[in-house]
Design a protein around this motif. Structure first.
Motif, mmCIF file in Angstrom:
data_model
loop_
_atom_site.group_PDB
_atom_site.id
_atom_site.type_symbol
_atom_site.label_atom_id
_atom_site.label_comp_id
_atom_site.label_asym_id
_atom_site.label_seq_id
_atom_site.Cartn_x
_atom_site.Cartn_y
_atom_site.Cartn_z
ATOM 1 N N HIS A 76 0.833 -1.206 0.000
ATOM 2 C CA HIS A 76 0.000 0.000 0.000
ATOM 3 C C HIS A 76 0.866 1.253 0.000
ATOM 4 O O HIS A 76 0.608 2.207 -0.768
ATOM 5 N N ARG A 77 1.880 1.289 0.854
ATOM 6 C CA ARG A 77 2.710 2.485 0.947
ATOM 7 C C ARG A 77 3.574 2.690 -0.288
ATOM 8 O O ARG A 77 4.007 3.817 -0.560
ATOM 9 N N ARG A 78 3.783 1.619 -1.062
ATOM 10 C CA ARG A 78 4.487 1.749 -2.335
ATOM 11 C C ARG A 78 3.508 1.928 -3.493
ATOM 12 O O ARG A 78 3.917 1.955 -4.652
ATOM 13 N N ARG A 79 2.220 2.024 -3.159
ATOM 14 C CA ARG A 79 1.160 2.202 -4.153
ATOM 15 C C ARG A 79 1.205 1.102 -5.217
ATOM 16 O O ARG A 79 1.020 1.357 -6.418
ATOM 17 N N GLU A 80 1.404 -0.149 -4.746
ATOM 18 C CA GLU A 80 1.494 -1.290 -5.658
ATOM 19 C C GLU A 80 0.385 -2.316 -5.439
ATOM 20 O O GLU A 80 0.386 -3.377 -6.057
ATOM 21 N N LEU A 81 -0.575 -2.001 -4.559
ATOM 22 C CA LEU A 81 -1.641 -2.966 -4.298
ATOM 23 C C LEU A 81 -2.523 -3.196 -5.514
ATOM 24 O O LEU A 81 -3.075 -4.280 -5.704
ATOM 25 N N GLY A 82 -2.668 -2.171 -6.345
ATOM 26 C CA GLY A 82 -3.550 -2.302 -7.495
ATOM 27 C C GLY A 82 -3.033 -3.256 -8.550
ATOM 28 O O GLY A 82 -3.818 -3.775 -9.349
ATOM 29 N N THR A 83 -1.730 -3.515 -8.553
ATOM 30 C CA THR A 83 -1.145 -4.368 -9.589
ATOM 31 C C THR A 83 -0.567 -5.663 -9.030
ATOM 32 O O THR A 83 0.000 -6.447 -9.793
ATOM 33 N N THR A 84 -0.689 -5.895 -7.743
ATOM 34 C CA THR A 84 -0.092 -7.075 -7.113
ATOM 35 C C THR A 84 -1.145 -7.837 -6.326
ATOM 36 O O THR A 84 -1.743 -7.284 -5.398
ATOM 37 N N ALA A 85 -1.375 -9.087 -6.708
ATOM 38 C CA ALA A 85 -2.281 -9.951 -5.949
ATOM 39 C C ALA A 85 -1.457 -10.774 -4.967
ATOM 40 O O ALA A 85 -0.447 -11.383 -5.349
ATOM 41 N N LEU A 86 -1.878 -10.783 -3.726
ATOM 42 C CA LEU A 86 -1.183 -11.540 -2.689
ATOM 43 C C LEU A 86 -1.824 -12.904 -2.504
ATOM 44 O O LEU A 86 -3.009 -13.100 -2.788
ATOM 45 N N SER A 87 -1.022 -13.838 -2.019
ATOM 46 C CA SER A 87 -1.525 -15.137 -1.589
ATOM 47 C C SER A 87 -0.983 -15.401 -0.199
ATOM 48 O O SER A 87 0.078 -14.888 0.176
ATOM 49 N N LEU A 88 -1.713 -16.223 0.573
ATOM 50 C CA LEU A 88 -1.330 -16.478 1.959
ATOM 51 C C LEU A 88 -1.487 -17.949 2.287
ATOM 52 O O LEU A 88 -2.506 -18.563 1.961
ATOM 53 N N VAL A 89 -0.463 -18.493 2.941
ATOM 54 C CA VAL A 89 -0.568 -19.798 3.601
ATOM 55 C C VAL A 89 -0.444 -19.502 5.090
ATOM 56 O O VAL A 89 0.646 -19.189 5.580
ATOM 57 N N PRO A 90 -1.551 -19.562 5.841
ATOM 58 C CA PRO A 90 -1.487 -19.162 7.253
ATOM 59 C C PRO A 90 -0.762 -20.187 8.108
ATOM 60 O O PRO A 90 -1.150 -21.350 8.176
ATOM 61 N N VAL A 91 0.308 -19.742 8.756
ATOM 62 C CA VAL A 91 1.073 -20.568 9.687
ATOM 63 C C VAL A 91 1.394 -19.694 10.889
ATOM 64 O O VAL A 91 1.943 -18.601 10.741
ATOM 65 N N GLY A 92 1.054 -20.163 12.076
ATOM 66 C CA GLY A 92 1.299 -19.404 13.287
ATOM 67 C C GLY A 92 0.058 -19.367 14.150
ATOM 68 O O GLY A 92 -0.993 -19.904 13.800
ATOM 69 N N ALA A 93 0.178 -18.700 15.292
ATOM 70 C CA ALA A 93 -0.917 -18.709 16.268
ATOM 71 C C ALA A 93 -2.062 -17.797 15.870
ATOM 72 O O ALA A 93 -3.225 -18.128 16.084
ATOM 73 N N ALA A 94 -1.769 -16.625 15.307
ATOM 74 C CA ALA A 94 -2.810 -15.641 15.003
ATOM 75 C C ALA A 94 -3.318 -15.851 13.585
ATOM 76 O O ALA A 94 -2.651 -15.477 12.612
ATOM 77 N N GLN A 95 -4.495 -16.447 13.441
ATOM 78 C CA GLN A 95 -5.051 -16.733 12.131
ATOM 79 C C GLN A 95 -6.519 -16.319 12.007
ATOM 80 O O GLN A 95 -7.175 -16.665 11.033
ATOM 81 N N SER A 96 -7.039 -15.571 12.958
ATOM 82 C CA SER A 96 -8.451 -15.208 12.902
ATOM 83 C C SER A 96 -8.749 -14.305 11.710
ATOM 84 O O SER A 96 -9.803 -14.427 11.074
ATOM 85 N N LEU A 97 -7.849 -13.387 11.373
ATOM 86 C CA LEU A 97 -8.048 -12.528 10.218
ATOM 87 C C LEU A 97 -8.059 -13.350 8.933
ATOM 88 O O LEU A 97 -8.929 -13.165 8.075
ATOM 89 N N ALA A 98 -7.093 -14.269 8.807
ATOM 90 C CA ALA A 98 -7.039 -15.107 7.608
ATOM 91 C C ALA A 98 -8.332 -15.884 7.429
ATOM 92 O O ALA A 98 -8.878 -15.988 6.310
ATOM 93 N N ARG A 99 -8.853 -16.439 8.523
ATOM 94 C CA ARG A 99 -10.109 -17.196 8.429
ATOM 95 C C ARG A 99 -11.263 -16.294 7.998
ATOM 96 O O ARG A 99 -12.099 -16.681 7.181
ATOM 97 N N SER A 100 -11.321 -15.074 8.556
ATOM 98 C CA SER A 100 -12.423 -14.178 8.212
ATOM 99 C C SER A 100 -12.375 -13.756 6.742
ATOM 100 O O SER A 100 -13.417 -13.453 6.146
ATOM 101 N N LEU A 101 -11.186 -13.753 6.160
ATOM 102 C CA LEU A 101 -11.046 -13.389 4.755
ATOM 103 C C LEU A 101 -11.368 -14.540 3.815
ATOM 104 O O LEU A 101 -11.517 -14.331 2.612
ATOM 105 N N GLY A 102 -11.465 -15.754 4.357
ATOM 106 C CA GLY A 102 -11.787 -16.906 3.532
ATOM 107 C C GLY A 102 -10.610 -17.766 3.147
ATOM 108 O O GLY A 102 -10.743 -18.664 2.305
ATOM 109 N N VAL A 103 -9.428 -17.530 3.740
ATOM 110 C CA VAL A 103 -8.252 -18.353 3.449
ATOM 111 C C VAL A 103 -8.424 -19.699 4.140
ATOM 112 O O VAL A 103 -8.745 -19.750 5.328
ATOM 113 N N PRO A 104 -8.231 -20.810 3.433
ATOM 114 C CA PRO A 104 -8.409 -22.121 4.069
ATOM 115 C C PRO A 104 -7.408 -22.341 5.199
ATOM 116 O O PRO A 104 -6.285 -21.852 5.169
ATOM 117 N N ALA A 105 -7.837 -23.091 6.208
ATOM 118 C CA ALA A 105 -6.941 -23.486 7.288
ATOM 119 C C ALA A 105 -6.166 -24.720 6.867
ATOM 120 O O ALA A 105 -6.656 -25.542 6.097
#
Length: 293
Positions: A76-105
């Motif tokens: 966002h601060r590099r103004r590159e969100l519009g051209t870059t799609a992110l992917s996530l593999v959630p690993v770690g204790a804090a995953q509530s945000l990932a789940r709310s976004l629809g990322v599989p556990a």
């Protein structure tokens, strides 16, 4: 996803230390399905450099909610969100945000979603200090969950390899644990506050009405859902609800929890919804379900 796609797999150091087996599984699945370059940053600076040097590779973050938030904030601060799609593999204790976004556990399911999923454009809350919110924010901040922030020396810290320093810090915390005064509810982040909450320029609650809590959550595309819970005396007061694109909170100094971080104190803060501002690779059905919220 076409097999010709190339992935930049950025593995957060906290993920490596907390669940090395899930990290290994994610690497194996991703490497079997696409050409991958794996980066193992040792801290936030190297994490940022890895994203900066991604070239045409699609970035995949292996880590928890904080790692995802760090990646979105950098882009966002590099103004590159519009051209870059992110992917996530959630690993770690804090995953509530990932789940709310629809990322599989689970490492396997999440890695397969990276390879087979589709990009979904999601709204972003941007505040007047250029901070971002991917999910919900709360005033006062709700307690940390899932061990978030439980380790005073995170695995990405330069002190994580110095057990003697952890021992000294533990001793200092023990000696300093005796409070010099009894903390007030406001010190603990609780208790009523006098805040003005405005949604799209209309005042939802003013300073003359103490409130127990304020929440801002993603709503329909392009708007946020705002809920204010007034302080109840006797019968429970009904929450005040509104939807809008611009939310301003001002008044007494307050802290707020946005995603995995607590910020403040501030006396005023404005958040603006930017529709479809960032992209996340999700399974098709997860994206559809989130779109129906």
């Amino acid at each position: 996803m076409a097999t010709s796609d190339q992935l930049l797999v950025v593995i957060d150091p906290v993920a490596r230390h907390s669940d090395g087996e899930s990290v290994r599984i994610a690497k194996d699945v991703l490497s079997a399905g696409a050409a991958t370059k794996v980066c193992l940053p040792q801290g936030p600076e190297e994490f940022a450099r890895a994203l900066d040097r991604r070239g045409s590779r699609r970035p995949v973050v292996v880590g928890d909610d904080r790692a995802l938030l760090r990646a979105v904030t950098l882009l966002h601060r590099r103004r590159e969100l519009g051209t870059t799609a992110l992917s996530l593999v959630p690993v770690g204790a804090a995953q509530s945000l990932a789940r709310s976004l629809g990322v599989p556990a689970g490492a396997v399911a999440a890695a397969r979603a990276v390879l087979e999923g589709v990009e979904r454009r999601l709204d972003l809350l941007v505040d007047d200090s250029d901070g971002v919110v991917l999910g919900d924010l709360r005033i006062p901040p709700v307690p940390a969950r899932e061990g978030a922030g439980a380790d005073p020396v995170p695995a990405s810290s330069p002190d994580s390899g110095r057990p003697w320093l952890r021992t000294c810090q533990s001793l200092v915390r023990t000696l300093a644990a005796r409070p010099t005064r009894v903390p007030s509810p406001r010190d603990a982040g609780g208790g009523p506050s006098r805040l003005r909450v405005e949604v799209d320029g209309e005042t939802l609650v003013d300073l003359d009405q103490p409130v127990e809590a304020v929440s801002v959550s993603p709503g329909d595309p392009g708007v946020a859902e705002v809920e204010v819970r007034p302080l109840s005396v006797g019968a429970e007061a009904s929450p005040l609800l509104a939807v809008g694109r611009r939310v301003t909170v001002s008044g007494a100094a307050f802290r707020y929890r946005a995603d995995a971080q607590v910020s403040g104190p501030v006396r005023t803060r404005t958040w603006v919804v930017r529709e479809g501002a960032w992209g996340l690779t999700l399974p098709a059905r997860a994206g559809d379900l989130r779109g129906e919220r």
